[in-house]
Write an enzyme that holds these catalytic residues in place. Sequence first.
Site, short mmCIF file in Angstrom:
data_model
loop_
_atom_site.label_atom_id
_atom_site.label_comp_id
_atom_site.label_asym_id
_atom_site.label_seq_id
_atom_site.Cartn_x
_atom_site.Cartn_y
_atom_site.Cartn_z
N VAL A 110 -10.26 7.87 0.65
CA VAL A 110 -9.42 8.26 1.94
C VAL A 110 -8.96 9.81 1.43
O VAL A 110 -8.47 9.93 0.37
CB VAL A 110 -8.30 7.44 2.44
N CYS A 111 -9.33 10.86 2.24
CA CYS A 111 -8.72 12.20 1.98
C CYS A 111 -9.35 12.68 0.60
O CYS A 111 -10.28 12.49 0.31
CB CYS A 111 -7.29 12.07 2.36
N THR A 112 -8.38 13.11 -0.23
CA THR A 112 -8.75 13.65 -1.62
C THR A 112 -8.75 12.66 -2.27
O THR A 112 -9.08 13.10 -3.67
CB THR A 112 -7.45 14.92 -1.93
#
Length: 325
Positions: A110-112
């Site tokens: 998720v995300c970074t």
Amino acid sequence: MAQRTRRTARTVLVLLFDDVQSLDVTGPVEVFAGAEKHTPGTYRIRTATLDGAPVRTSSGLTVVPDLALADAPEPDTLVVPGGQGTRNPDPRLTDWLRGHGPHARRLVSVCTGAILLARAGLLDGRRVTTHWAYSGRLARDHPSVDVDPDPIYIRDGNVATSAGVTSGIDLALALVEEDLGRDVALTVARHLVVFLRRPGNQAQFSAQLAAQTASREPLREIQQWITEHPGADLGVESLAARASLSPRHFARAFRAETGTTPGRYVDRVRLEHARRLLEDTGDGVEEVSRASGYGTPEAMRRAFVKALGASPAEYRRRFRPAPAR
């Protein structure tokens, strides 16, 4: 019956670390937990840190894990959230991912969190996405990874990566649908007041967020007018006249202040408007195409296939919630 449930439950392991983004964790966890409540015995959710100690998220919340990574069960689905803590992670976390990641049936970021997977060498040769603000860094630091900054999530084999924050919910819903079917995923989405599961290749921005807001009042008013009147004549000549500018001056100023051309901005607004009508109303495709400024169903179909990889009818079938009983 209880023994059968324990044997078939899928372990979802969520990694925790200091300065993790809290919603990257809680969003997917709530989705899997909702699916478990709907279909007991489906998921066993565990959170883990390197040493089993609590962590402090980037927003200041303290999260207590279930266990240490050394004691974690082999996961079916391994979820790696993002946050500021991915910038300079503990090398032991990367080592653990490198050793255990390949054994998971599904690797999810998720995300970074994608940065952590890339550091562990788990994204080489894969097409992935991450938060738009960090996609350039990911591509630059890991040239063997094919980074696409646009979609909200991407599936490449057993690796699934999502964009910023709330897109982790969309991806988790897609995984639940894969495991348990569309009805369960939509039930969870309605419970979380997420009315629709967005398609993975939907852009990370809405039309209004993708473009900058113009600083000059006439252009700002034009942006708002386009949004409110997608079915109107939105050609450059017509918009320029409304702004009391010449077409050439208008096009140049619009691009300079918003970062996109008038035509591209109009395309995004119309696509977004058509999507909402297909999702939220029972209007026919022809009516939606006229209301959204496409003129004909065929023109709208071409726009949908190009941008979303699905026809309007297929988009509605896949992403409009079933009527509540």
